[in-house]
Design a protein around this motif. Structure first.
Motif, PDB file in Angstrom:
ATOM      1  N   LEU A  44      28.856 -90.512  21.424  1.00 37.45           N
ATOM      2  CA  LEU A  44      28.100 -90.299  22.652  1.00 37.45           C
ATOM      3  C   LEU A  44      27.696 -88.835  22.723  1.00 37.45           C
ATOM      4  O   LEU A  44      28.552 -87.955  22.756  1.00 37.45           O
ATOM      5  CB  LEU A  44      28.940 -90.678  23.876  1.00 37.45           C
ATOM      6  CG  LEU A  44      28.306 -90.435  25.240  1.00 37.45           C
ATOM      7  CD1 LEU A  44      27.041 -91.273  25.414  1.00 37.45           C
ATOM      8  CD2 LEU A  44      29.308 -90.742  26.340  1.00 37.45           C
ATOM      9  N   ASN A  45      26.394 -88.600  22.676  1.00 33.95           N
ATOM     10  CA  ASN A  45      25.853 -87.229  22.726  1.00 33.95           C
ATOM     11  C   ASN A  45      26.499 -86.313  21.685  1.00 33.95           C
ATOM     12  O   ASN A  45      26.839 -85.171  21.962  1.00 33.95           O
ATOM     13  CB  ASN A  45      26.008 -86.647  24.129  1.00 33.95           C
ATOM     14  CG  ASN A  45      25.241 -87.439  25.150  1.00 33.95           C
ATOM     15  OD1 ASN A  45      24.179 -87.968  24.865  1.00 33.95           O
ATOM     16  ND2 ASN A  45      25.790 -87.548  26.344  1.00 33.95           N
ATOM     17  N   LYS A  49      33.826 -90.940  20.226  1.00 39.79           N
ATOM     18  CA  LYS A  49      34.606 -91.508  21.323  1.00 39.79           C
ATOM     19  C   LYS A  49      35.491 -92.662  20.861  1.00 39.79           C
ATOM     20  O   LYS A  49      36.021 -93.406  21.685  1.00 39.79           O
ATOM     21  CB  LYS A  49      33.670 -92.024  22.434  1.00 39.79           C
ATOM     22  CG  LYS A  49      32.822 -90.947  23.070  1.00 39.79           C
ATOM     23  CD  LYS A  49      33.672 -90.000  23.869  1.00 39.79           C
ATOM     24  CE  LYS A  49      32.842 -88.980  24.607  1.00 39.79           C
ATOM     25  NZ  LYS A  49      33.667 -88.046  25.354  1.00 39.79           N
ATOM     26  N   LYS A 132      21.655 -97.899  18.308  1.00 38.97           N
ATOM     27  CA  LYS A 132      21.406 -96.694  19.095  1.00 38.97           C
ATOM     28  C   LYS A 132      20.909 -97.112  20.468  1.00 38.97           C
ATOM     29  O   LYS A 132      19.992 -97.925  20.581  1.00 38.97           O
ATOM     30  CB  LYS A 132      20.357 -95.827  18.406  1.00 38.97           C
ATOM     31  CG  LYS A 132      19.969 -94.578  19.162  1.00 38.97           C
ATOM     32  CD  LYS A 132      18.903 -93.818  18.374  1.00 38.97           C
ATOM     33  CE  LYS A 132      18.413 -92.588  19.054  1.00 38.97           C
ATOM     34  NZ  LYS A 132      17.376 -91.905  18.249  1.00 38.97           N
ATOM     35  N   ASN A 135      19.805 -93.395  27.052  1.00 39.41           N
ATOM     36  CA  ASN A 135      20.075 -93.408  28.485  1.00 39.41           C
ATOM     37  C   ASN A 135      21.263 -94.300  28.852  1.00 39.41           C
ATOM     38  O   ASN A 135      21.263 -94.976  29.878  1.00 39.41           O
ATOM     39  CB  ASN A 135      18.833 -93.817  29.277  1.00 39.41           C
ATOM     40  CG  ASN A 135      17.693 -92.855  29.032  1.00 39.41           C
ATOM     41  OD1 ASN A 135      17.858 -91.642  29.136  1.00 39.41           O
ATOM     42  ND2 ASN A 135      16.538 -93.388  28.671  1.00 39.41           N
ATOM     43  N   TYR A 136      22.283 -94.302  28.007  1.00 40.64           N
ATOM     44  CA  TYR A 136      23.506 -95.061  28.279  1.00 40.64           C
ATOM     45  C   TYR A 136      24.704 -94.229  27.865  1.00 40.64           C
ATOM     46  O   TYR A 136      24.697 -93.662  26.783  1.00 40.64           O
ATOM     47  CB  TYR A 136      23.504 -96.384  27.504  1.00 40.64           C
ATOM     48  CG  TYR A 136      24.754 -97.184  27.750  1.00 40.64           C
ATOM     49  CD1 TYR A 136      24.861 -97.991  28.877  1.00 40.64           C
ATOM     50  CD2 TYR A 136      25.835 -97.111  26.881  1.00 40.64           C
ATOM     51  CE1 TYR A 136      26.014 -98.711  29.125  1.00 40.64           C
ATOM     52  CE2 TYR A 136      26.987 -97.830  27.126  1.00 40.64           C
ATOM     53  CZ  TYR A 136      27.084 -98.628  28.247  1.00 40.64           C
ATOM     54  OH  TYR A 136      28.228 -99.330  28.501  1.00 40.64           O
ATOM     55  N   ALA A 138      24.577 -92.932  30.903  1.00 38.60           N
ATOM     56  CA  ALA A 138      23.841 -92.245  31.976  1.00 38.60           C
ATOM     57  C   ALA A 138      22.490 -91.774  31.437  1.00 38.60           C
ATOM     58  O   ALA A 138      22.247 -91.781  30.228  1.00 38.60           O
ATOM     59  CB  ALA A 138      24.647 -91.058  32.494  1.00 38.60           C
ATOM     60  N   ASN A 140      19.575 -89.714  29.947  1.00 38.60           N
ATOM     61  CA  ASN A 140      19.498 -88.717  28.874  1.00 38.60           C
ATOM     62  C   ASN A 140      20.636 -88.787  27.860  1.00 38.60           C
ATOM     63  O   ASN A 140      20.711 -87.950  26.967  1.00 38.60           O
ATOM     64  CB  ASN A 140      19.386 -87.294  29.442  1.00 38.60           C
ATOM     65  CG  ASN A 140      18.160 -87.133  30.287  1.00 38.60           C
ATOM     66  OD1 ASN A 140      17.074 -87.572  29.913  1.00 38.60           O
ATOM     67  ND2 ASN A 140      18.320 -86.531  31.455  1.00 38.60           N
ATOM     68  N   ASP A 141      21.525 -89.752  27.980  1.00 43.29           N
ATOM     69  CA  ASP A 141      22.591 -89.922  26.991  1.00 43.29           C
ATOM     70  C   ASP A 141      22.056 -90.641  25.761  1.00 43.29           C
ATOM     71  O   ASP A 141      21.139 -91.460  25.858  1.00 43.29           O
ATOM     72  CB  ASP A 141      23.756 -90.739  27.564  1.00 43.29           C
ATOM     73  CG  ASP A 141      24.639 -89.941  28.498  1.00 43.29           C
ATOM     74  OD1 ASP A 141      24.547 -88.695  28.483  1.00 43.29           O
ATOM     75  OD2 ASP A 141      25.420 -90.554  29.243  1.00 43.29           O
ATOM     76  N   VAL A 142      22.657 -90.347  24.611  1.00 41.01           N
ATOM     77  CA  VAL A 142      22.363 -91.046  23.353  1.00 41.01           C
ATOM     78  C   VAL A 142      23.689 -91.555  22.806  1.00 41.01           C
ATOM     79  O   VAL A 142      24.614 -90.780  22.581  1.00 41.01           O
ATOM     80  CB  VAL A 142      21.686 -90.114  22.316  1.00 41.01           C
ATOM     81  CG1 VAL A 142      21.447 -90.856  21.013  1.00 41.01           C
ATOM     82  CG2 VAL A 142      20.389 -89.548  22.869  1.00 41.01           C
ATOM     83  N   TYR A 143      23.759 -92.865  22.652  1.00 45.27           N
ATOM     84  CA  TYR A 143      24.998 -93.519  22.231  1.00 45.27           C
ATOM     85  C   TYR A 143      24.728 -94.264  20.935  1.00 45.27           C
ATOM     86  O   TYR A 143      23.828 -95.116  20.877  1.00 45.27           O
ATOM     87  CB  TYR A 143      25.430 -94.477  23.332  1.00 45.27           C
ATOM     88  CG  TYR A 143      26.786 -95.104  23.175  1.00 45.27           C
ATOM     89  CD1 TYR A 143      27.920 -94.349  22.929  1.00 45.27           C
ATOM     90  CD2 TYR A 143      26.948 -96.479  23.304  1.00 45.27           C
ATOM     91  CE1 TYR A 143      29.160 -94.932  22.816  1.00 45.27           C
ATOM     92  CE2 TYR A 143      28.179 -97.085  23.200  1.00 45.27           C
ATOM     93  CZ  TYR A 143      29.285 -96.302  22.958  1.00 45.27           C
ATOM     94  OH  TYR A 143      30.522 -96.876  22.840  1.00 45.27           O
TER      95      TYR A 143
END
Length: 149
Positions: A44-45, A49, A132, A135-136, A138, A140-143
């Motif tokens: 995550l970003n 995690k 990928k 926006n998850y 939140a 602007n997130d990149v997961y």
């Protein structure tokens, strides 16, 4: 000298007259998302995690033929201490997109949240899957999640 001239003329002719087998109409293999996938990474970003010092150390993901989807997350590497789970559905609108809608529950069965995500398929083959999500969880997130069979 004449023999050398003939040889010089002959080499390009031989090279140009060789043809490739371009008649083959081989199609690239297509792979199914269906089945059991084990998570190997969840970034995550840019921050891992999954595993190591993180709470979730192992995870199983099921993409069933009927379009149902489920995940079980564990706090150990032996898939024995359930942390949370989810269930829902998935659709494949294109070969490069997977839409997942699911509800997430605590190990005791208490509802935690629901999510609807559209995942870009970065890689899929017989043993690997990479997704990928933008926006998850939140804006602007990149997961990015990676899985193996």
């Amino acid at each position: 000298m004449k023999k050398l001239n003939y040889l010089i003329l002959l080499i390009p002719f031989l090279l140009l007259s060789c043809s490739k087998d371009s008649n083959s109409s081989s199609t690239p293999p297509s792979y199914s998302v269906q089945g059991l996938w084990k998570t190997t990474s969840a970034v995550l970003n840019g921050v891992e995690k999954f595993g190591g010092a993180n709470t979730v150390k192992s995870e199983l993901n099921y993409f069933n033929a009927d379009g149902s989807f489920s995940t079980q997350s564990y706090t150990d590497t032996n898939f024995s201490n359930l942390y949370m789970y989810s269930s829902g559905t998935y659709t494949l609108p294109t070969t490069s997109i997977i839409n997942i809608s699911s509800n997430v529950y605590s190990a005791s069965g208490g509802f935690l949240t629901s999510s609807n995500v559209s995942c870009e398929v970065l890689l899929i083959n017989s043993t690997q899957l990479q997704l990928k999500v933008l926006n998850y969880p939140a804006a602007n997130d990149v997961y990015i999640k990676k899985f193996i069979r």
